[in-house]
Design an enzyme around this catalytic site. Structure first.
Site, PDB file in Angstrom:
ATOM      1  N   GLY A  11      -1.289 -21.534   4.100  1.00  0.00           N
ATOM      2  CA  GLY A  11      -1.269 -20.069   3.944  1.00  0.00           C
ATOM      3  C   GLY A  11      -2.366 -19.623   2.996  1.00  0.00           C
ATOM      4  O   GLY A  11      -2.622 -20.277   1.987  1.00  0.00           O
ATOM      5  N   ARG A  72      -2.992 -23.704   9.921  1.00  0.00           N
ATOM      6  CA  ARG A  72      -2.017 -24.800   9.881  1.00  0.00           C
ATOM      7  C   ARG A  72      -2.365 -25.625  11.119  1.00  0.00           C
ATOM      8  O   ARG A  72      -2.433 -25.093  12.225  1.00  0.00           O
ATOM      9  CB  ARG A  72      -0.601 -24.242   9.944  1.00  0.00           C
ATOM     10  CG  ARG A  72      -0.322 -23.261   8.781  1.00  0.00           C
ATOM     11  CD  ARG A  72       1.156 -23.038   8.584  1.00  0.00           C
ATOM     12  NE  ARG A  72       1.425 -21.790   7.867  1.00  0.00           N
ATOM     13  CZ  ARG A  72       1.506 -21.680   6.548  1.00  0.00           C
ATOM     14  NH1 ARG A  72       1.318 -22.741   5.784  1.00  0.00           N
ATOM     15  NH2 ARG A  72       1.782 -20.522   5.995  1.00  0.00           N
ATOM     16  N   ASP A 103       1.085 -27.946  -0.927  1.00  0.00           N
ATOM     17  CA  ASP A 103       1.614 -29.300  -0.838  1.00  0.00           C
ATOM     18  C   ASP A 103       1.233 -29.990   0.481  1.00  0.00           C
ATOM     19  O   ASP A 103       0.789 -31.142   0.478  1.00  0.00           O
ATOM     20  CB  ASP A 103       3.143 -29.228  -0.994  1.00  0.00           C
ATOM     21  CG  ASP A 103       3.795 -30.566  -0.820  1.00  0.00           C
ATOM     22  OD1 ASP A 103       3.779 -31.350  -1.775  1.00  0.00           O
ATOM     23  OD2 ASP A 103       4.304 -30.842   0.292  1.00  0.00           O
ATOM     24  N   THR A 125      -1.710 -21.380  -3.413  1.00  0.00           N
ATOM     25  CA  THR A 125      -0.574 -20.885  -2.628  1.00  0.00           C
ATOM     26  C   THR A 125       0.169 -19.854  -3.464  1.00  0.00           C
ATOM     27  O   THR A 125       0.329 -20.054  -4.675  1.00  0.00           O
ATOM     28  CB  THR A 125       0.397 -22.012  -2.204  1.00  0.00           C
ATOM     29  OG1 THR A 125       1.647 -21.426  -1.795  1.00  0.00           O
ATOM     30  CG2 THR A 125       0.705 -22.983  -3.333  1.00  0.00           C
ATOM     31  N   ASP A 127       3.180 -19.399  -3.447  1.00  0.00           N
ATOM     32  CA  ASP A 127       4.554 -19.864  -3.703  1.00  0.00           C
ATOM     33  C   ASP A 127       4.757 -20.452  -5.102  1.00  0.00           C
ATOM     34  O   ASP A 127       5.884 -20.521  -5.582  1.00  0.00           O
ATOM     35  CB  ASP A 127       4.965 -20.917  -2.662  1.00  0.00           C
ATOM     36  CG  ASP A 127       4.926 -20.379  -1.244  1.00  0.00           C
ATOM     37  OD1 ASP A 127       5.003 -19.148  -1.084  1.00  0.00           O
ATOM     38  OD2 ASP A 127       4.816 -21.182  -0.305  1.00  0.00           O
ATOM     39  N   ASP A 129       4.790 -23.502  -5.973  1.00  0.00           N
ATOM     40  CA  ASP A 129       5.774 -24.583  -5.832  1.00  0.00           C
ATOM     41  C   ASP A 129       5.149 -25.957  -6.077  1.00  0.00           C
ATOM     42  O   ASP A 129       5.691 -26.976  -5.638  1.00  0.00           O
ATOM     43  CB  ASP A 129       6.412 -24.524  -4.425  1.00  0.00           C
ATOM     44  CG  ASP A 129       5.366 -24.596  -3.314  1.00  0.00           C
ATOM     45  OD1 ASP A 129       4.156 -24.511  -3.610  1.00  0.00           O
ATOM     46  OD2 ASP A 129       5.760 -24.730  -2.145  1.00  0.00           O
ATOM     47  N   GLY A 170       8.075 -17.234  -0.594  1.00  0.00           N
ATOM     48  CA  GLY A 170       8.162 -18.355  -1.525  1.00  0.00           C
ATOM     49  C   GLY A 170       8.568 -19.636  -0.826  1.00  0.00           C
ATOM     50  O   GLY A 170       8.723 -20.678  -1.452  1.00  0.00           O
ATOM     51  N   ARG A 171       8.806 -19.547   0.465  1.00  0.00           N
ATOM     52  CA  ARG A 171       9.287 -20.690   1.251  1.00  0.00           C
ATOM     53  C   ARG A 171      10.574 -21.209   0.612  1.00  0.00           C
ATOM     54  O   ARG A 171      11.509 -20.437   0.486  1.00  0.00           O
ATOM     55  CB  ARG A 171       8.211 -21.770   1.320  1.00  0.00           C
ATOM     56  CG  ARG A 171       8.173 -22.470   2.661  1.00  0.00           C
ATOM     57  CD  ARG A 171       7.150 -23.542   2.679  1.00  0.00           C
ATOM     58  NE  ARG A 171       5.849 -22.995   2.951  1.00  0.00           N
ATOM     59  CZ  ARG A 171       4.973 -23.544   3.762  1.00  0.00           C
ATOM     60  NH1 ARG A 171       5.281 -24.647   4.410  1.00  0.00           N
ATOM     61  NH2 ARG A 171       3.785 -23.016   3.955  1.00  0.00           N
ATOM     62  N   ARG A 252       0.819 -11.273   0.204  1.00  0.00           N
ATOM     63  CA  ARG A 252      -0.249 -12.278   0.176  1.00  0.00           C
ATOM     64  C   ARG A 252      -1.642 -11.655   0.177  1.00  0.00           C
ATOM     65  O   ARG A 252      -2.643 -12.369   0.101  1.00  0.00           O
ATOM     66  CB  ARG A 252      -0.086 -13.192   1.395  1.00  0.00           C
ATOM     67  CG  ARG A 252       0.001 -14.633   1.019  1.00  0.00           C
ATOM     68  CD  ARG A 252       0.573 -15.482   2.105  1.00  0.00           C
ATOM     69  NE  ARG A 252      -0.192 -15.568   3.320  1.00  0.00           N
ATOM     70  CZ  ARG A 252       0.225 -16.214   4.400  1.00  0.00           C
ATOM     71  NH1 ARG A 252       1.407 -16.798   4.400  1.00  0.00           N
ATOM     72  NH2 ARG A 252      -0.508 -16.272   5.474  1.00  0.00           N
TER      73      ARG A 252
HETATM   74  P1  ADP Z   1       0.396 -25.688   2.507  1.00  0.00           P
HETATM   75  O1  ADP Z   1      -0.809 -26.506   2.256  1.00  0.00           O
HETATM   76  O2  ADP Z   1       0.241 -24.287   2.043  1.00  0.00           O
HETATM   77  O3  ADP Z   1       1.670 -26.356   2.025  1.00  0.00           O
HETATM   78  P2  ADP Z   1       1.125 -26.445   5.210  1.00  0.00           P
HETATM   79  O4  ADP Z   1       2.400 -27.112   4.829  1.00  0.00           O
HETATM   80  O5  ADP Z   1       1.147 -25.587   6.442  1.00  0.00           O
HETATM   81  O6  ADP Z   1       0.531 -25.502   4.082  1.00  0.00           O
HETATM   82  O7  ADP Z   1       0.032 -27.589   5.384  1.00  0.00           O
HETATM   83  C1  ADP Z   1      -1.295 -27.278   5.775  1.00  0.00           C
HETATM   84  C2  ADP Z   1      -1.806 -28.339   6.722  1.00  0.00           C
HETATM   85  O8  ADP Z   1      -1.871 -29.595   6.036  1.00  0.00           O
HETATM   86  C3  ADP Z   1      -0.929 -28.616   7.929  1.00  0.00           C
HETATM   87  O9  ADP Z   1      -1.128 -27.690   8.972  1.00  0.00           O
HETATM   88  C4  ADP Z   1      -1.382 -30.002   8.339  1.00  0.00           C
HETATM   89  O10 ADP Z   1      -2.578 -29.941   9.086  1.00  0.00           O
HETATM   90  C5  ADP Z   1      -1.683 -30.658   6.982  1.00  0.00           C
HETATM   91  N1  ADP Z   1      -0.541 -31.487   6.594  1.00  0.00           N
HETATM   92  C6  ADP Z   1       0.689 -31.074   6.192  1.00  0.00           C
HETATM   93  N2  ADP Z   1       1.512 -32.112   5.958  1.00  0.00           N
HETATM   94  C7  ADP Z   1       0.796 -33.223   6.222  1.00  0.00           C
HETATM   95  C8  ADP Z   1       1.077 -34.630   6.195  1.00  0.00           C
HETATM   96  N3  ADP Z   1       2.286 -35.110   5.837  1.00  0.00           N
HETATM   97  N4  ADP Z   1       0.084 -35.477   6.547  1.00  0.00           N
HETATM   98  C9  ADP Z   1      -1.140 -35.028   6.917  1.00  0.00           C
HETATM   99  N5  ADP Z   1      -1.461 -33.723   6.974  1.00  0.00           N
HETATM  100  C10 ADP Z   1      -0.528 -32.823   6.623  1.00  0.00           C
HETATM  101  O1  F6P Z   2       3.242 -20.665   1.784  1.00  0.00           O
HETATM  102  C1  F6P Z   2       2.903 -19.301   1.717  1.00  0.00           C
HETATM  103  C2  F6P Z   2       3.823 -18.486   2.593  1.00  0.00           C
HETATM  104  O2  F6P Z   2       3.430 -17.126   2.479  1.00  0.00           O
HETATM  105  C3  F6P Z   2       5.308 -18.635   2.308  1.00  0.00           C
HETATM  106  O3  F6P Z   2       5.733 -17.898   1.183  1.00  0.00           O
HETATM  107  C4  F6P Z   2       5.901 -18.147   3.616  1.00  0.00           C
HETATM  108  O4  F6P Z   2       7.186 -18.704   3.829  1.00  0.00           O
HETATM  109  C5  F6P Z   2       4.912 -18.659   4.627  1.00  0.00           C
HETATM  110  O5  F6P Z   2       3.687 -18.874   3.945  1.00  0.00           O
HETATM  111  C6  F6P Z   2       4.677 -17.728   5.781  1.00  0.00           C
HETATM  112  O6  F6P Z   2       3.850 -18.391   6.689  1.00  0.00           O
HETATM  113  P1  F6P Z   2       3.042 -17.640   7.832  1.00  0.00           P
HETATM  114  O7  F6P Z   2       1.935 -16.870   7.191  1.00  0.00           O
HETATM  115  O8  F6P Z   2       2.553 -18.760   8.671  1.00  0.00           O
HETATM  116  O9  F6P Z   2       3.996 -16.715   8.504  1.00  0.00           O
END
Ligand code: ADP
Ligand code: F6P
Length: 319
Positions: A11, A72, A103, A125, A127, A129, A170-171, A252
């Site tokens: 995000g 993503r 994360d 982010t 969040d 977190d 905030g997820r 955001r």
């Molecule tokens: P954020 O980085 O904000 O937590 P996401 O959880 O959507 O956002 O993760 C962003 C991207 O990171 C995912 O779309 C994916 O491509 C990659 N990713 C997430 N988890 C993993 C994982 N366990 N191993 C490898 N790549 C990952």
């Molecule tokens: O991780 C940032 C965040 O804005 C969270 O707070 C929320 O749950 C999520 O992304 C929303 O994701 P998207 O923009 O894909 O709807």
């Protein structure tokens, strides 16, 4: 090291542009070349990168979102996607990669490290977190956005003598809800980190009305559940007029606060220094005013803790 890459992933968060600017300018200052990779890991798999010069990051420090765009990327979860990403990095001559995200993005960075790519993560982010940093880039701006929204809702809540239930992002984390709830003077703050009793909250609402309160604001972190459901339950239990507002993605957006720009500038510069020093597989963060670098493995094993002191204070002050 001659060339580094930079990408934003997951995000978007206000302040990501300030971080990109810092990475590009600090790297060029030290004689390195920079490749900007668009659309996070999706763009990396597609080989969508191009050189970034000093001028490419002019006039972006004040802009929300990310000029590199973000994504993503489900393809990057597969080993074939990761292999393609590694081979594109080699082809682009990128010897170190700065990843600005949350994360999930750091888990992706750790996968690249396993494949031999030098990576450094910057927490970006809303969040907040991520452990081992007091704040992630974008959190402060989001909290200010929510506080501003509470102020506005409060005006109409007072005029109509209503209860307002406001859902914030905030997820699975309640950090935005707690900070904005405290700053905005919410009567109740519902977060996943601490248990709550809806009957007790409804009793507080009744006590408030008896004392002459004209309105009540209840802030609900999305990780607790739907504000629509909670609002409906409160309406049934109290028989008071209730409205629900889901703030959504407006949290955001917008120009990053000075705090987020400073955080992003410091962490962006620190990430470049780490790569130059041959220190990688780490996330840079800010703790008590000091920049520190924490190995991804440690970041993954710890949960961000929520301050019980702040939570209790918010409850006491909203008595
Ligand atoms: P954020 O980085 O904000 O937590 P996401 O959880 O959507 O956002 O993760 C962003 C991207 O990171 C995912 O779309 C994916 O491509 C990659 N990713 C997430 N988890 C993993 C994982 N366990 N191993 C490898 N790549 C990952
Ligand atoms: O991780 C940032 C965040 O804005 C969270 O707070 C929320 O749950 C999520 O992304 C929303 O994701 P998207 O923009 O894909 O709807």
């Amino acid at each position: 090291m001659r060339r580094i890459g930079v990408l934003t992933s997951g995000g978007d968060a206000p302040g990501m542009n300030a971080a990109i600017r810092a990475v590009v300018r600090k790297a060029i200052y030290h004689g390195l070349e920079v490749t900007g990779i668009r659309r996070g890991y999706s763009g990396l798999i597609a080989g969508d990168g191009s050189p970034m010069e000093l001028g490419s990051v002019a006039d972006i420090i004040q802009r929300g979102g990310t000029v590199l765009r973000t994504a993503r990327s489900p393809e990057f979860l597969e080993s074939t996607g990761q292999q393609q990403a590694v081979s594109n990095l080699h082809e682009m001559g990128v010897e170190g990669l700065v990843i600005i995200g949350g994360d999930g993005s750091f888990r992706g960075a750790a996968a690249l490290e396993e494949a031999g790519v030098h990576t450094v993560g910057i927490p970006g982010t809303i969040d907040n977190d991520i452990p081992f940093t007091d704040a992630s880039i974008g959190f402060d701006t989001a909290v200010n956005n929510v506080t501003d929204a509470i102020n506005k809702v409060r005006d109409t809540a007072t005029s109509h003598e209503r209860i307002y239930v406001i859902e914030v992002m905030g997820r699975t984390s309640g950090q935005i809800a707690l900070a904005a709830g405290l700053a905005g003077g919410a009567e109740s703050i519902l977060v996943p980190e601490f248990p709550f009793d809806l009957d007790e909250i409804c009793e507080r609402l009744h006590r408030g009305v008896k004392r002459g309160k004209l309105h009540s604001i209840i802030l609900v972190a999305e990780g607790v559940g739907s504000a629509l459901t909670i609002g409906e339950e409160i309406k049934e239990k109290t028989a008071m007029e209730t409205r629900v507002t889901i703030l959504g993605h407006l949290q955001r957006g917008g120009t990053p606060t000075a705090f987020d720009r400073m955080l992003a500038s410091r962490l962006g510069a620190a990430a470049v220094d780490l790569l130059r020093e041959g220190c990688h597989g780490r996330m840079v963060g800010l703790r008590a005013g000091e920049v520190l670098a924490t190995p991804f493995d440690e970041v993954f094993t710890k949960e961000k803790t929520m301050s019980a002191e702040l939570y209790n204070l918010a409850t006491i002050l909203a008595i």
